[in-house]
Design a protein around this motif. Structure first.
Motif, PDB file in Angstrom:
ATOM      1  N   VAL A  17       1.269  -1.926  -3.288  1.00 55.25           N
ATOM      2  CA  VAL A  17       0.419  -2.545  -4.308  1.00 55.25           C
ATOM      3  C   VAL A  17      -0.848  -3.089  -3.683  1.00 55.25           C
ATOM      4  CG1 VAL A  17       0.254  -4.469  -5.937  1.00 55.25           C
ATOM      5  CG2 VAL A  17       2.331  -3.078  -5.869  1.00 55.25           C
ATOM      6  N   ALA A  18      -0.718  -3.702  -2.494  1.00 53.31           N
ATOM      7  CA  ALA A  18      -1.893  -4.271  -1.820  1.00 53.31           C
ATOM      8  C   ALA A  18      -2.898  -3.189  -1.492  1.00 53.31           C
ATOM      9  CB  ALA A  18      -1.452  -4.989  -0.551  1.00 53.31           C
ATOM     10  N   LYS A  19      -2.413  -2.040  -1.014  1.00 54.93           N
ATOM     11  CA  LYS A  19      -3.330  -0.949  -0.669  1.00 54.93           C
ATOM     12  C   LYS A  19      -3.997  -0.389  -1.915  1.00 54.93           C
ATOM     13  CE  LYS A  19      -2.557  -1.385   3.631  1.00 54.93           C
ATOM     14  NZ  LYS A  19      -3.558  -2.169   4.395  1.00 54.93           N
ATOM     15  N   ALA A  20      -3.240  -0.288  -3.006  1.00 58.00           N
ATOM     16  CA  ALA A  20      -3.811   0.186  -4.269  1.00 58.00           C
ATOM     17  C   ALA A  20      -4.877  -0.778  -4.750  1.00 58.00           C
ATOM     18  CB  ALA A  20      -2.702   0.321  -5.308  1.00 58.00           C
ATOM     19  N   GLN A  21      -4.596  -2.089  -4.585  1.00 50.76           N
ATOM     20  CA  GLN A  21      -5.590  -3.088  -4.980  1.00 50.76           C
ATOM     21  C   GLN A  21      -6.845  -2.980  -4.113  1.00 50.76           C
ATOM     22  OE1 GLN A  21      -3.263  -6.679  -4.679  1.00 50.76           O
ATOM     23  NE2 GLN A  21      -2.710  -6.641  -6.861  1.00 50.76           N
ATOM     24  N   ASP A  22      -6.653  -2.708  -2.822  1.00 51.99           N
ATOM     25  CA  ASP A  22      -7.790  -2.542  -1.918  1.00 51.99           C
ATOM     26  C   ASP A  22      -8.664  -1.379  -2.383  1.00 51.99           C
ATOM     27  OD1 ASP A  22      -7.091  -4.650  -0.357  1.00 51.99           O
ATOM     28  OD2 ASP A  22      -6.130  -3.457   1.212  1.00 51.99           O
ATOM     29  N   LEU A  23      -8.035  -0.299  -2.804  1.00 52.80           N
ATOM     30  CA  LEU A  23      -8.798   0.849  -3.283  1.00 52.80           C
ATOM     31  C   LEU A  23      -9.577   0.505  -4.546  1.00 52.80           C
ATOM     32  CD1 LEU A  23      -6.525   4.011  -2.820  1.00 52.80           C
ATOM     33  CD2 LEU A  23      -8.414   3.231  -1.410  1.00 52.80           C
ATOM     34  N   GLU A  24      -8.948  -0.226  -5.459  1.00 53.16           N
ATOM     35  CA  GLU A  24      -9.637  -0.613  -6.692  1.00 53.16           C
ATOM     36  C   GLU A  24     -10.814  -1.539  -6.391  1.00 53.16           C
ATOM     37  OE1 GLU A  24      -9.251   0.578  -9.812  1.00 53.16           O
ATOM     38  OE2 GLU A  24      -7.966   1.979  -8.715  1.00 53.16           O
ATOM     39  N   THR A  25     -10.611  -2.447  -5.444  1.00 51.99           N
ATOM     40  CA  THR A  25     -11.708  -3.350  -5.050  1.00 51.99           C
ATOM     41  C   THR A  25     -12.838  -2.560  -4.406  1.00 51.99           C
ATOM     42  OG1 THR A  25     -10.092  -5.107  -4.663  1.00 51.99           O
ATOM     43  CG2 THR A  25     -12.291  -5.434  -3.751  1.00 51.99           C
ATOM     44  N   ALA A  26     -12.482  -1.573  -3.597  1.00 50.29           N
ATOM     45  CA  ALA A  26     -13.502  -0.728  -2.953  1.00 50.29           C
ATOM     46  C   ALA A  26     -14.268   0.071  -4.001  1.00 50.29           C
ATOM     47  CB  ALA A  26     -12.847   0.215  -1.946  1.00 50.29           C
TER      48      ALA A  26
END
Length: 554
Positions: A17-26
């Motif tokens: 989930v954290a990595k998915a959130q990082d992608l969305e933030t990027a």
């Protein structure tokens, strides 16, 4: 042991989930044009999870936006080998193929992605469409076809509607673009770019007051969204350009808003280059020189910086720096040379080759310079429209040996917006350059071309009396006395038809016509010659030419 397994599963899920959130933030940072921030985030994701192919793809797309193709390809290739989201990188590689005009190869890659896509595969549709649109040779029609299919299956998806709006906008289908942007914003009010694009459409329609109002509404929602300030800058620039009385005020607003845009995005090299491009449009060459030198401090090897150094140096009077910078840029194999580069290079050569009198140019240097300007037109035919202003600059400086070939290049393009005026100036330049020369040094070939240019003007504007006057003078220089006399008569016919006021206003030119026509008829029709000379004396009883000619004819 079971508790440990559960804890391990939760830890893995949380990391995912954290990595998915990082992608969305990027992705949000990319949308906000904070590219350096997005690159840093994506590199961190890839370092933590090399198998994340979508992160590699997003990073590659940023490098493509920044025209760093080698780095883009490295990340696309890396992502292609990833176990998760690798197919997105095929889209990135396809865009590179499109940029290189390898359409068949690109199409094969994109078809491999779109074949078998399911209703839920919205991102794939969006990024394939963007590959078509973001290519150096955009294909908006293909993007519209693809996106229309996806929207039919997902009518309320905001990203699909936004991307479809971009495709319609690129295809100049304004009403359809408006509907798609409106649908996108209604589907997701957090999608601020969709609302901004509604203002962009108003800017394109030259409804500048309404565009500014719409863009300010975006700022009221999110004052930290950088792209809206860039759009405001471009709106005020276009407003000033289209309404010259507002230019000074609006160009200052434009430059101020662009600085605000820079402060909210980043001061990376690519952002500075975009800023530099705007400064060229706004003709703020002092600021351009400052920006170019800052870029040089950041990256002394990027050849594009030499373009900005060359342009600003020329405009700010440092011709030697301009020549060196532009020569180094154009001769660099990795440079993407554009028409304006050659146009500036040619002008710099003219400046360098101009003699102490400020009017004559070394003929060898001039030939090289004109060849460069010709290359500019070959690269971008629409630049012929700009030769009018350039040619008139040299014409006003009485540098007729320069203005003549520039206007000759201009009239080679009959679709130029200044075609008729350029023909007038070409004829005048050639005539003025040659009128003081004797028969042995006069350029009769150029004068014949000047005569043809005046014929073009007369055919397009038969009531433009000056064209007949210029044609008559040119034929006088060519010693084609019969054509000269007939053309002066046409000049008189047009002026006379406009009434006594026009005749009175052009008294000197009318007498010129009578006297030159008399010189022709003196050899074959003396009564006609005397009649014309007496008409001159009616206007000016002391006219020396007419008085002396009548004495000789008696």
């Amino acid at each position: 042991m079971n508790k440990f397994k559960i804890f391990g599963f939760v830890l893995v899920a949380t990391t995912f989930v954290a990595k998915a959130q990082d992608l969305e933030t990027a992705k949000k940072a990319i949308d906000a044009e904070q590219f350096e921030k997005a690159k840093s985030m994506l590199k961190s994701v890839i370092a933590a999870k090399p198998s994340n192919g979508k992160a590699s793809f997003l990073l590659g797309t940023i490098y493509l936006k920044q025209n760093v193709v080698d780095s883009a390809k490295i990340y696309f290739d890396k992502g292609l080998a990833a176990s998760d989201g690798s197919k997105f990188n095929t889209i990135g590689l396809a865009q590179i193929d499109l940029d290189n005009k390898n359409v068949t190869l690109a199409q094969a890659k994109l078809t491999s992605i779109t074949t078998g896509l399911k209703k839920k595969d919205v991102e794939e549709y969006v990024y394939v469409a963007k590959a078509y649109m973001n290519s150096d040779y955009p294909d908006y029609k293909s993007a519209i076809t693809l996106l229309s299919k996806a929207v039919a299956a997902n009518p309320t998806d905001a990203q699909l509607q936004l991307t479809l709006g971009d495709a319609y906008y690129g295809e100049k289908m304004q009403n359809e673009a408006y509907a798609a942007y409106r649908n996108a914003y209604q589907a997701d009010s957090s999608l601020i770019r969709a609302k901004m694009q509604l203002g962009v459409l108003l800017k394109g329609a030259k409804a500048y007051t309404e565009a500014v109002k719409a863009l300010n509404e975006v700022i009221a929602i999110n004052p930290n969204y950088g792209p809206v300030f860039r759009e405001l800058a471009e709106t005020y620039y276009l407003w000033g350009k289209n309404e010259p009385r507002t230019y000074i005020e609006n160009i200052q607003k434009a430059l101020s808003f662009y600085e605000k845009y820079m402060s909210l995005t980043d001061y990376s090299l690519s952002s500075r280059m975009r800023h530099a491009d705007f400064l060229i449009i706004a003709k703020d060459y002092k600021a351009l020189e400052v920006e170019a030198n800052k870029m040089k401090e950041l990256d002394n090897v990027n050849p594009r910086i030499l373009r900005y150094l060359g342009y600003s140096a020329f405009e700010n009077g440092n011709v030697d720096v301009a020549l060196k910078s532009l020569n180094d840029f154009i001769s660099n194999p990795s440079s993407k040379v554009i028409a304006r580069d050659y146009a500036y290079y040619g002008q710099a050569k003219i400046k360098k080759g101009t003699g102490a009198d400020g009017k004559t140019v070394d003929p060898v240097v001039l030939a090289e310079a004109i060849a460069d300007i010709k290359k500019a037109i070959e690269i971008e035919p629409l630049m012929a429209n700009e030769l009018n202003e350039l040619g008139k600059k040299y014409f006003s400086q009485k540098m007729f040996s320069v203005s003549s070939p520039i206007f000759e290049l201009a009239i080679a393009n009959p679709n130029s917006t200044n075609f008729i005026e350029d023909n007038v100036y070409y004829g005048l330049s050639v005539f003025t350059e040659n009128k003081a020369k004797d028969a042995t040094t006069m350029d009769k070939v150029a004068l014949a071309k000047a005569d043809a240019a005046m014929d073009t003007v007369i055919a397009a504007t038969p009531n433009y009396q000056e064209a007949y006057l210029y044609k008559a003078r040119i034929n006088n220089s060519l010693e084609k006395d019969d054509v000269m006399a007939a053309t002066y008569q046409k000049y008189l016919d047009v002026v006379t038809a406009k009434g006594p006021e026009e005749l009175a206003k052009n008294k000197t030119k009318v007498m010129e016509s009578f006297n030159n026509m008399a010189s022709f008829y003196a050899n074959n029709d003396i009564p006609k010659a005397k009649e014309l000379l007496n008409k001159t004396l009616e206007l000016d009883p002391a006219n020396p030419y007419a008085l002396n000619a009548l004495k000789i004819l008696k």
